[in-house]
Design an enzyme around this catalytic site. Structure first.
Site, mmCIF file in Angstrom:
data_model
loop_
_atom_site.group_PDB
_atom_site.id
_atom_site.type_symbol
_atom_site.label_atom_id
_atom_site.label_comp_id
_atom_site.label_asym_id
_atom_site.label_seq_id
_atom_site.Cartn_x
_atom_site.Cartn_y
_atom_site.Cartn_z
ATOM 1 N N ASP A 8 -45.530 -2.944 65.288
ATOM 2 C CA ASP A 8 -44.508 -3.269 64.297
ATOM 3 C C ASP A 8 -44.133 -4.744 64.411
ATOM 4 O O ASP A 8 -43.724 -5.205 65.476
ATOM 5 C CB ASP A 8 -43.275 -2.393 64.539
ATOM 6 N N ASP A 47 -41.535 -7.378 62.860
ATOM 7 C CA ASP A 47 -40.299 -7.457 62.094
ATOM 8 C C ASP A 47 -39.930 -8.920 61.910
ATOM 9 O O ASP A 47 -39.609 -9.614 62.871
ATOM 10 C CB ASP A 47 -39.181 -6.714 62.819
ATOM 11 N N ASP A 56 -42.633 -5.290 68.269
ATOM 12 C CA ASP A 56 -41.619 -4.460 68.912
ATOM 13 C C ASP A 56 -42.325 -3.559 69.915
ATOM 14 O O ASP A 56 -42.980 -2.574 69.540
ATOM 15 C CB ASP A 56 -40.883 -3.629 67.853
#
Length: 338
Positions: free
Chosen positions: A99, A101, A226
């Site tokens: 992930d 972000d 992450d």
């Protein structure tokens, strides 16, 4: 759909409901009967988890009855995916998930995640994709999450049974945690280390592909993923083709390039908006926009909804046309088969 009085609960839900009633293209795993599904409806704040569907038809029937703000499936496969806890599900393995972000501190400059920031994020996603392919021997699938980031699924047979500790080590590899440049460039007396090439293994080759000279003091490599997402084999990932209610955009599968624009939104038309705070000139979905607090203006529906959901404008009225497929499907240039 003509909007005379905007209400997020009613108006946004109505737009999403129209989209899902049109049976837009989804990309679902071939073994979907072994996946857990989850969604957040518009009428409650919590998520409905531990859902299971035998096929795409039953999934579509369900989401038409419970219009989702967000829609997910598990990266894990289970004997009984609808069981209420992980012990009873019968875990059989999990894909890798990464992930990125872009709202993290230092990820992008500026007041909002704009087109330039998204392109930078996609470059990082491509680097993770290369790690999955070249270092882990897996098949990478990249998609824009519909708001401010990217997910990369790693379809990797030899990775399916990895536990949290092993997945944590993979996250460290991607983040380049503890990278010792002196090992990559051993310095013998009187011998200058050879420059890295893209064909070199590990971070030598990755850095060379990026044009990064690891011999320069202070050089930073690695991707700010992450780690907690990658470590957890029970994570959920968004369904490509679904909508993200934090940005009003499509969870969009990608291949070798990414140009943010109207193809990642199903909404056309024009909305009248009132700026709730200022915004310096910014490019959003290919449209240049700037805001002065209190001003009223007309915007493309996709841009207006993105700014509304990001807290920059209120919607006054206007007209929105919902399209089943605004142009992202089929994915061109790479294998996105489940």
């Amino acid at each position: 759909m003509i909007i005379r009085k905007w209400s997020e609960t009613d108006s946004l839900k109505s737009l999403f409901a129209i989209y899902y009633r049109m049976d837009p293209p989804f990309i679902l795993p071939r073994d979907m009967a072994k996946r857990e599904f989850a969604l957040q409806p518009f009428d409650i704040e919590s998520y409905i988890r531990h859902l299971a569907f035998k096929d795409e038809t039953s999934l579509r029937k369900y989401i038409k009855s419970r219009t989702p703000r967000h829609l997910y499936h598990s990266v894990g496969i289970y004997e009984l995916p609808s069981a209420p806890n992980m012990e009873e599900k019968g875990w059989q393995g999990s894909e890798l998930l990464f992930d990125i972000d872009l709202d993290h501190p230092g990820a992008c400059e500026g007041q909002i995640v704009d087109d330039e920031c998204l392109v930078k994020g996609f470059d990082s996603a491509r680097l993770v994709s290369r790690i999955v392919r070249d270092l882990l021997g897996g098949k990478p699938l990249i998609y824009f999450t519909g708001h401010r980031g990217f997910h990369i699924r790693g379809i990797c047979e030899q990775c399916m049974q990895l536990g949290r500790d092993e997945r944590r080590e993979i996250a460290k590899l991607v983040r380049a945690e503890g990278l010792d440049v002196s090992i990559l460039f051993p310095n013998k007396r009187g011998v200058r280390p050879a420059p890295a090439t893209p064909e070199d293994p590990g971070w030598r080759g990755l850095a060379a592909s990026l044009g990064v000279d690891l011999r320069v003091s202070g050089t930073h490599v690695g991707v700010d993923i992450d780690s907690m997402v990658t470590e957890d084999p029970s994570r959920l990932t968004r369904i490509p083709g679904s909508l993200n209610a934090k940005g009003g955009l499509i969870v969009t599968p990608l291949c070798d390039s990414f140009t943010p624009g109207p193809q990642i939104s199903p909404f056309r038309g024009t909305l009248d908006a009132k700026a709730t705070k200022g915004l310096d000139p910014t490019r959003i979905l290919g449209f240049e926009v700037s805001l002065t607090e209190g001003e009223e203006l007309s915007l493309p529906a996709s841009v207006a909804l993105y700014l509304y959901l990001s807290g920059y404008v209120s919607i006054i009225g206007g007209e929105v046309l919902v399209r089943r497929d605004p142009g992202w499907w089929p994915v061109q240039g790479c294998d996105w088969s489940p």
